[in-house]
Design an enzyme around this catalytic site. Structure first.
Site, short mmCIF file in Angstrom:
data_model
loop_
_atom_site.label_atom_id
_atom_site.label_comp_id
_atom_site.label_asym_id
_atom_site.label_seq_id
_atom_site.Cartn_x
_atom_site.Cartn_y
_atom_site.Cartn_z
CG HIS A 39 38.55 34.99 31.76
ND1 HIS A 39 39.81 34.76 32.27
CD2 HIS A 39 37.83 33.87 32.06
CE1 HIS A 39 39.85 33.57 32.85
NE2 HIS A 39 38.66 33.02 32.73
CD GLU A 67 43.05 38.18 57.91
OE1 GLU A 67 42.09 38.88 58.28
OE2 GLU A 67 43.15 36.96 58.13
#
Length: 451
Positions: free
Chosen positions: A173, A395
């Site tokens: 993280h 995408e």
């Protein structure tokens, strides 16, 4: 009424029958490796987030992009990505001069794993339900690498019998927050399509460096010092007790009705709006606080925590391309009795006021608090929202993911918000994990608030 469903863990696939085919390290290009070796400063926000976050991105079969082709494309694109995200090939270390964690950008490599499951994607069942077996779709530890040299970043591509596949990503993280990880995925998709980066990253973490000398100008009730943590339970701790998982589905229409209900009692002169996040977070807070079984608990105070992006709140603003953790913990607190008796709009106001409190000076004060005291967020419940991060909107050449989710572990004080998998772009799933009696009360209050 919200759609709620619990699923016995016995109905979930306990074993995805995943076989690792190949596990290796991949490295930045030779040109990057020949650059002068450097370290990357980590802000005080980054410092407290030294743990792995694992996400799984599921994809439908695409005959033009079988998993083997996808794996090779990803391998090549990640090499190019590490040329601009150099820290992804580095290692965490304690800087001997500052005695702080930083990233040694030593080009030691990121993990890359290919695997295969004996099941089809459909046989996995409902992807929304938190199946602990999904952990097998992610690699965070490479067996061939010493424990003290494990990568900060690892990809695993798992093929299913139907031709579909999952991309499991493990990141420390300290490397990204949710928004910067989404930007990374967009950039990766661009590289996969042989296009320029959609958003060149800003890797300068000193933009969130503490002031010198540090100045704490707010009380910061949302933070607890490390030396006080031995007597304090944190929301990040796992529990060994049995927890019931339940997912509550809120449609866009139900969220609209919550907004209307809140608007009836929100002050017209205030600066809090009944946003989707504010009303859902207020709903979660009320239900969690009132889920405790004992009546005397109503006199106790309840604190809810939630992340707020500070990129646009600072002066000057952080670049939207900032790669580090640019979120701080906002909080709201009230007696449980107030959460029972106050109008819903007032609870929404408290949530909104907590976020509004985070100004440039508040953010700098919180960062300076971390410099002086060291510590971490502390409260009764944390709302972790994956709702509008947009991971499923990326995408790729082979299409958008069917679904994206974190690998979920037992955290009874963390409530997760996920985007709707069924095409309702403004709907949300609320995932709670609580002991049985508390879950029954949580569900009752959930339905009561919606009525």
């Amino acid at each position: 009424m919200a759609t709620s469903y619990q699923e016995s863990s016995s109905l979930l696939l306990q074993d995805l029958k995943v076989t690792i085919k190949e596990a290796s390290l991949i490295f930045p290009s030779q040109e990057t490796l020949t650059h002068e070796r450097k370290s990357m400063f980590l802000s005080n926000v980054d410092q407290v987030l030294n743990f792995d976050v694992q996400t799984v991105h599921f994809f439908r079969p695409n005959e033009d992009f079988p998993p083997e082709i996808v794996s090779e494309m990803l391998r090549k694109a990640l090499v190019r990505a590490m040329d601009v995200y150099e820290f992804l090939a580095g290692r965490l270390r304690v800087n001997p001069s500052s005695v702080r964690l930083d990233v040694d950008c030593n080009g030691a490599g990121a993990g890359f794993v290919t695997a295969a499951s004996e099941y089809t994607l459909e046989e996995l069942g409902d992807l929304v339900y938190p199946n602990p077996a999904f952990a097998k779709l992610v690699t965070s530890q490479l067996q061939s690498v010493p424990k003290d040299d494990q990568p900060l970043f690892a990809f695993q591509v798992t093929s299913f019998k139907c031709g579909g596949f999952a991309i499991g990503i493990s990141t420390n993280h300290t490397t990204f927050d949710g928004l910067s990880f989404k930007t990374f995925l967009d950039n990766l998709a661009s590289l996969l399509s042989e296009k320029p980066l959609s958003t060149p990253p800003c890797n300068d973490r000193t933009l969130l460096k503490a002031r010198s000398p540090p100045r704490v100008t707010f009380p910061h009730h949302e933070l607890v010092k490390i030396q006080d943590s031995e007597t304090t339970t944190t929301v990040f701790e796992a529990t060994s007790e049995h927890l019931d998982f339940n997912i509550f589905k809120l449609s866009s229409q139900q969220i609209l009705r919550l907004k209307e209900k809140a608007s009836e009692s929100i002050s017209s002169t205030g600066c809090v709006r009944a946003t989707g996040f504010n009303v859902v977070t207020a709903l979660v807070w009320r239900c969690k606080a009132l889920s405790y079984v004992k009546e005397e608990d109503l006199e106790k105070e309840s604190t809810i925590l939630y992340a707020v992006d500070i990129r646009g709140r600072l002066n000057p603003q952080l670049p939207s391309s900032y790669t580090g953790n640019a979120v701080l913990t906002a909080y709201a607190k009230a007696k449980r009795k107030a959460l029972l008796e106050e109008p819903f709009g007032r609870i929404v106001e408290m949530v909104g006021e907590g976020a509004n409190q985070i100004t440039d000076e508040y953010a700098r004060s919180a960062i300076d608090w971390g410099e002086m005291y060291k510590g971490f967020p502390h409260g009764e419940v944390l709302v972790s929202s994956w709702w509008k991060l947009g991971f499923a909107e990326v995408e790729y050449p082979w299409g958008k993911p069917k679904y994206c989710c974190p690998v979920v572990y037992h955290r009874k004080d963390i409530v997760l918000l996920f985007p709707d998998i069924d095409g309702d772009s403004k709907g949300v799933y609320v995932l709670a994990a609580l002991p049985s009696k508390e879950m029954a009360k949580f569900q009752n209050w959930f339905e009561d608030t919606l009525s």
